[in-house]
Design a protein around this motif. Structure first.
Motif, PDB file in Angstrom:
ATOM      1  N   GLY A 112       0.838  -1.194   0.000  1.00  0.00           N
ATOM      2  CA  GLY A 112       0.000   0.000   0.000  1.00  0.00           C
ATOM      3  C   GLY A 112       0.872   1.242   0.000  1.00  0.00           C
ATOM      4  O   GLY A 112       2.100   1.154  -0.052  1.00  0.00           O
ATOM      5  N   HIS A 113       0.245   2.393   0.014  1.00  0.00           N
ATOM      6  CA  HIS A 113       1.040   3.622   0.113  1.00  0.00           C
ATOM      7  C   HIS A 113       0.251   4.679   0.862  1.00  0.00           C
ATOM      8  O   HIS A 113      -0.981   4.741   0.767  1.00  0.00           O
ATOM      9  CB  HIS A 113       1.455   4.128  -1.272  1.00  0.00           C
ATOM     10  CG  HIS A 113       0.327   4.592  -2.138  1.00  0.00           C
ATOM     11  ND1 HIS A 113       0.019   5.943  -2.299  1.00  0.00           N
ATOM     12  CD2 HIS A 113      -0.583   3.919  -2.871  1.00  0.00           C
ATOM     13  CE1 HIS A 113      -1.029   6.045  -3.106  1.00  0.00           C
ATOM     14  NE2 HIS A 113      -1.420   4.839  -3.465  1.00  0.00           N
ATOM     15  N   TYR A 114       0.993   5.480   1.623  1.00  0.00           N
ATOM     16  CA  TYR A 114       0.358   6.596   2.327  1.00  0.00           C
ATOM     17  C   TYR A 114      -0.169   7.588   1.286  1.00  0.00           C
ATOM     18  O   TYR A 114       0.393   7.741   0.213  1.00  0.00           O
ATOM     19  CB  TYR A 114       1.358   7.276   3.270  1.00  0.00           C
ATOM     20  CG  TYR A 114       1.842   6.363   4.366  1.00  0.00           C
ATOM     21  CD1 TYR A 114       0.934   5.746   5.222  1.00  0.00           C
ATOM     22  CD2 TYR A 114       3.194   6.100   4.538  1.00  0.00           C
ATOM     23  CE1 TYR A 114       1.363   4.897   6.229  1.00  0.00           C
ATOM     24  CE2 TYR A 114       3.637   5.249   5.544  1.00  0.00           C
ATOM     25  CZ  TYR A 114       2.714   4.649   6.384  1.00  0.00           C
ATOM     26  OH  TYR A 114       3.135   3.800   7.376  1.00  0.00           O
ATOM     27  N   ALA A 152       6.395  10.427   0.048  1.00  0.00           N
ATOM     28  CA  ALA A 152       7.144  11.598   0.507  1.00  0.00           C
ATOM     29  C   ALA A 152       8.650  11.373   0.511  1.00  0.00           C
ATOM     30  O   ALA A 152       9.416  12.303   0.259  1.00  0.00           O
ATOM     31  CB  ALA A 152       6.667  12.007   1.900  1.00  0.00           C
ATOM     32  N   ASN A 153       9.106  10.126   0.807  1.00  0.00           N
ATOM     33  CA  ASN A 153      10.555   9.915   0.861  1.00  0.00           C
ATOM     34  C   ASN A 153      11.037   8.685   0.090  1.00  0.00           C
ATOM     35  O   ASN A 153      12.234   8.369   0.096  1.00  0.00           O
ATOM     36  CB  ASN A 153      11.050   9.862   2.318  1.00  0.00           C
ATOM     37  CG  ASN A 153      10.501   8.678   3.095  1.00  0.00           C
ATOM     38  OD1 ASN A 153       9.935   7.744   2.513  1.00  0.00           O
ATOM     39  ND2 ASN A 153      10.651   8.701   4.402  1.00  0.00           N
ATOM     40  N   GLY A 154      10.108   7.953  -0.547  1.00  0.00           N
ATOM     41  CA  GLY A 154      10.505   6.804  -1.360  1.00  0.00           C
ATOM     42  C   GLY A 154      10.798   5.544  -0.564  1.00  0.00           C
ATOM     43  O   GLY A 154      11.250   4.551  -1.143  1.00  0.00           O
ATOM     44  N   HIS A 155      10.539   5.581   0.733  1.00  0.00           N
ATOM     45  CA  HIS A 155      10.883   4.425   1.560  1.00  0.00           C
ATOM     46  C   HIS A 155       9.711   3.459   1.715  1.00  0.00           C
ATOM     47  O   HIS A 155       8.567   3.876   1.918  1.00  0.00           O
ATOM     48  CB  HIS A 155      11.325   4.875   2.955  1.00  0.00           C
ATOM     49  CG  HIS A 155      12.642   5.572   2.966  1.00  0.00           C
ATOM     50  ND1 HIS A 155      13.341   5.839   4.121  1.00  0.00           N
ATOM     51  CD2 HIS A 155      13.402   6.067   1.955  1.00  0.00           C
ATOM     52  CE1 HIS A 155      14.466   6.463   3.827  1.00  0.00           C
ATOM     53  NE2 HIS A 155      14.528   6.622   2.515  1.00  0.00           N
ATOM     54  N   VAL A 156      10.035   2.180   1.675  1.00  0.00           N
ATOM     55  CA  VAL A 156       9.083   1.125   1.994  1.00  0.00           C
ATOM     56  C   VAL A 156       9.228   0.774   3.474  1.00  0.00           C
ATOM     57  O   VAL A 156      10.345   0.690   3.978  1.00  0.00           O
ATOM     58  CB  VAL A 156       9.382  -0.119   1.111  1.00  0.00           C
ATOM     59  CG1 VAL A 156       8.909  -1.385   1.785  1.00  0.00           C
ATOM     60  CG2 VAL A 156       8.754   0.030  -0.263  1.00  0.00           C
ATOM     61  N   THR A 157       8.114   0.603   4.163  1.00  0.00           N
ATOM     62  CA  THR A 157       8.131   0.140   5.551  1.00  0.00           C
ATOM     63  C   THR A 157       7.450  -1.219   5.617  1.00  0.00           C
ATOM     64  O   THR A 157       6.348  -1.389   5.090  1.00  0.00           O
ATOM     65  CB  THR A 157       7.365   1.130   6.467  1.00  0.00           C
ATOM     66  OG1 THR A 157       7.986   2.414   6.366  1.00  0.00           O
ATOM     67  CG2 THR A 157       7.380   0.666   7.919  1.00  0.00           C
ATOM     68  N   ASP A 158       8.125  -2.172   6.244  1.00  0.00           N
ATOM     69  CA  ASP A 158       7.558  -3.500   6.446  1.00  0.00           C
ATOM     70  C   ASP A 158       6.624  -3.432   7.647  1.00  0.00           C
ATOM     71  O   ASP A 158       7.037  -3.025   8.741  1.00  0.00           O
ATOM     72  CB  ASP A 158       8.704  -4.489   6.697  1.00  0.00           C
ATOM     73  CG  ASP A 158       8.251  -5.944   6.671  1.00  0.00           C
ATOM     74  OD1 ASP A 158       7.056  -6.211   6.955  1.00  0.00           O
ATOM     75  OD2 ASP A 158       9.096  -6.801   6.382  1.00  0.00           O
TER      76      ASP A 158
END
Ligand code: CO
Length: 203
Positions: free
Chosen positions: A95-97, A182-188
């Motif tokens: 998903g994405h914010y 916003a920053n291109g980071h994926v969070t698990d």
């Protein structure tokens, strides 16, 4: 028509061959990706680029709000091919914010067919209503994006194609990730499921 895109295409193919002369010839033979990505159609969430993978390395299914609805023939066809034929080892629901689909599910406006497509997100909202409505608007929306991913991980992990793969001893894990535009980071989201017992426990 669309000459700039055709020019981009030729330049891209030339760059690929310059870096690796056998690149396209190898891909012609077969694809053997280890990963299935189930993500949002949003143009800001390009699957291969985000995890820096080449063609041939990522099997991709995208739809509005990264849903895995157990009655959707498109998603199910992709899932079965990925699990039974490609034998991917990992499925990532991403998903994405700031997801417009998630927002549209709960903003009360009427848009037509997509309101039906987004119905599962309203169910997620209802199931977590107390938690969500105790939060300010922005974190509430972000949390709903995360909860939607977790719900779709549960859908994938409880699907009979996945359950049957585990029953025959196939190595397969289902992961829930969320991407930040916003920053291109994926969070698990740490909801990885790799066996039927864990799948049954995922709320
Ligand atoms: Co989206």
């Amino acid at each position: 028509m669309l000459d700039h895109l055709k020019a981009n295409n030729r330049a891209w193919a030339e760059r690929k061959v310059a870096a690796d002369p056998g690149f396209f010839r190898r891909l012609e033979g077969q694809q053997a990706p280890e990963y299935l990505w189930i993500g949002c159609s949003d143009s800001r969430v390009p699957a291969n680029e985000i995890v820096d993978l080449d063609p041939g390395e990522l099997f991709v299914h995208r739809n509005v709000a990264n849903l895995a609805p157990p009655q959707d023939a498109n998603y199910l066809s992709v899932l079965q091919f990925a699990v039974d034929v490609l034998k991917v080892k990992h499925i990532m629901v991403v998903g994405h914010y700031g997801c417009g689909g998630v927002q549209a599910a709960v903003d009360g406006q009427r848009r037509g067919l997509v309101d039906h497509w987004l119905h599962p997100i309203r169910e997620v909202y209802q199931a977590h209503r107390a938690e969500l409505e105790a939060m300010p608007e922005r974190p509430r929306f972000d949390r709903l994006c995360e909860l939607n991913v977790i719900r779709q991980v549960r859908n994938v992990a409880s699907d009979v194609f996945v359950q049957d793969a585990w029953a025959r001893g196939q190595e397969l894990a289902v992961h829930g990730w969320v991407y930040s535009i916003a920053n291109g980071h994926v969070t698990d989201l740490n909801v990885t499921v790799s066996d039927p017992e864990a799948a049954a426990q995922l709320a």
